[in-house]
Design a protein around this motif. Sequence first.
Motif, PDB file in Angstrom:
ATOM      1  N   ILE A  36       0.693  -1.163  -0.029  1.00  0.00           N
ATOM      2  CA  ILE A  36      -0.125  -0.127   0.081  1.00  0.00           C
ATOM      3  C   ILE A  36       0.888   1.344  -0.112  1.00  0.00           C
ATOM      4  O   ILE A  36       1.940   1.394   0.905  1.00  0.00           O
ATOM      5  N   PRO A  37       0.635   2.144  -0.733  1.00  0.00           N
ATOM      6  CA  PRO A  37       1.476   3.394  -0.837  1.00  0.00           C
ATOM      7  C   PRO A  37       1.324   3.958   0.665  1.00  0.00           C
ATOM      8  O   PRO A  37       0.351   3.938   1.267  1.00  0.00           O
ATOM      9  N   GLU A  38       2.428   4.595   0.992  1.00  0.00           N
ATOM     10  CA  GLU A  38       2.666   5.014   2.756  1.00  0.00           C
ATOM     11  C   GLU A  38       1.620   5.963   2.945  1.00  0.00           C
ATOM     12  O   GLU A  38       0.976   5.887   4.014  1.00  0.00           O
ATOM     13  N   SER A  39       1.334   7.019   1.821  1.00  0.00           N
ATOM     14  CA  SER A  39       0.306   7.879   2.204  1.00  0.00           C
ATOM     15  C   SER A  39      -1.044   7.401   2.381  1.00  0.00           C
ATOM     16  O   SER A  39      -1.923   8.218   2.875  1.00  0.00           O
ATOM     17  N   GLN A  40      -1.261   6.232   2.177  1.00  0.00           N
ATOM     18  CA  GLN A  40      -2.920   5.506   2.217  1.00  0.00           C
ATOM     19  C   GLN A  40      -2.905   4.454   3.297  1.00  0.00           C
ATOM     20  O   GLN A  40      -4.145   3.959   3.539  1.00  0.00           O
ATOM     21  N   VAL A  41      -2.092   4.358   4.005  1.00  0.00           N
ATOM     22  CA  VAL A  41      -1.726   3.209   5.172  1.00  0.00           C
ATOM     23  C   VAL A  41      -3.010   3.840   6.306  1.00  0.00           C
ATOM     24  O   VAL A  41      -3.761   2.944   6.721  1.00  0.00           O
ATOM     25  N   ASP A  42      -2.945   5.063   6.753  1.00  0.00           N
ATOM     26  CA  ASP A  42      -3.871   5.365   7.733  1.00  0.00           C
ATOM     27  C   ASP A  42      -5.571   5.237   7.144  1.00  0.00           C
ATOM     28  O   ASP A  42      -6.306   4.835   7.816  1.00  0.00           O
ATOM     29  N   THR A  43      -5.549   5.409   5.694  1.00  0.00           N
ATOM     30  CA  THR A  43      -6.755   5.486   5.143  1.00  0.00           C
ATOM     31  C   THR A  43      -7.365   3.720   5.193  1.00  0.00           C
ATOM     32  O   THR A  43      -8.516   3.452   5.630  1.00  0.00           O
ATOM     33  N   VAL A  44      -6.561   3.046   4.875  1.00  0.00           N
ATOM     34  CA  VAL A  44      -6.892   1.791   4.668  1.00  0.00           C
ATOM     35  C   VAL A  44      -7.074   1.031   6.158  1.00  0.00           C
ATOM     36  O   VAL A  44      -8.065   0.560   6.477  1.00  0.00           O
TER      37      VAL A  44
END
Length: 195
Positions: free
Chosen positions: A30-38
């Motif tokens: 997962i792109p690091e920028s999207q980890v919190d979103t996931v």
Amino acid sequence: MTIGHGGKRSGAGRKKGSGAFGEATKVVRIPESQVDTVKQWLDNYKQNLSDASLQQLDALSGMVEEAEQLLPLYSHKVIAGFPSPADDFVEARLDLNEKLAPNRHSSFLLKVQGDSMRDAGIFDGDILVVDRSQSPQSGKIVIAALDGELTVKRLAIRQDGTFLLPENPDYPEIKVSEENDMVIWGVVTSCIHQF
């Protein structure tokens, strides 16, 4: 002196099915920028599965587990043309659980309502065997919760988007947009149809 690194160590790691969702997991990048979103999406998903829904899924899974009845499988094939005398001996004993739901701990049953999947051989009143452990891929028949409503459709992932396709020309295909809340409950592996 050589020091070994890497590889699986005996007894190491999390036990299968011990995670928050009680099923096997899969590693994805997962792109690091999207980890919190996931992570937030997974937390919301877990909260939306009410205790009653989880109990219902567990009960349905239990129905598959409890039906440990072996039936005789005769070696003679049934001819759909002219009749032929059947052989009188049993080739094997067949466990319907093993045949219909080999992944018992991740399988459950659902009853079909409606005729949108008629041309796939799925009719109103049929019972579907659904496997939560199978990966929902394009072309598979899936159970999807779309905006809170359960539906059985064929999943299509194309360049122009993700679709839930009926198998009856009387029904339109459903394009899943970013505004939709869709969760795939599992992949349909068998259909039980009674006459």
